[in-house]
Write an enzyme that holds these catalytic residues in place. Structure first.
Site: not given
Ligand code: THU
Length: 156
Positions: A61, A63, A72, A74, A111, A114
């Protein structure tokens, strides 16, 4: 009125239940959390995508101070796979999450966005996508995105 039912199916696994290939992919997803850029959530997610030719593409991920601009793990991995290996079918993805110094005991589930990208990935490959959601105290193995997002959108 008709009432219809869709069933989702998943397997709960101990570490010992993984095949050698699954073990390798889960290890790659766990390693991939090191590439997470998550200064806002402090929640690191790693993903590893297995291609038909055996190549593994990792993602984590990413940000952003403008929160919705982040992505994310995925989708980072799936888009990198599509961009770098457009001719290769995606056969499996493993996901692991790490926070407060440890991998989460329970698997995290992708999510909706994804999951929708996984649905398109699966349709593009023409094969059921194997999804492994790692949890330190038990993992899920899912055969096909239909059990993650039963009503995925499709233009077709
Ligand atoms: N996140 C992912 O990378 N994958 C998921 O399946 C759920 C959430 C990340 C997004 C964000 O950077 C952090 O987790 C918190 O939500």
């Amino acid at each position: 009125m008709r009432q219809l039912v869709k069933t989702i199916k998943y397997e709960v696994l101990d570490e010992a239940d993984f095949s050698a290939e699954e073990r390798m992919l889960v290890d790659a997803a766990k390693e991939a959390v090191k590439g997470s850029y998550s200064p806002y959530s402090h929640f690191s997610v790693g993903a590893a995508v297995l291609l038909d030719n055996g190549v593994v593409v990792r993602g984590a991920n990413q940000e952003n101070g403008a929160y919705p601009s982040g992505l994310c793990a995925e989708r980072t991995a799936l888009f990198a796979a599509g961009a770098n290996y457009p001719e290769q079918k995606v056969v499996a993805i493993a996901i692991a999450a790490f926070t407060d110094g440890h991998f989460l005991p329970e698997p995290i589930t992708p999510c909706g966005s994804c999951a929708q990208v996984m649905a398109e990935t699966e349709a593009r490959a023409g094969l059921p996508l194997k999804i492994i959601l790692y949890g330190a105290c038990g993992s899920f193995r899912i055969h096909g995105v239909g059990s993650i997002l039963p009503f995925a959108f499709s233009l077709k």
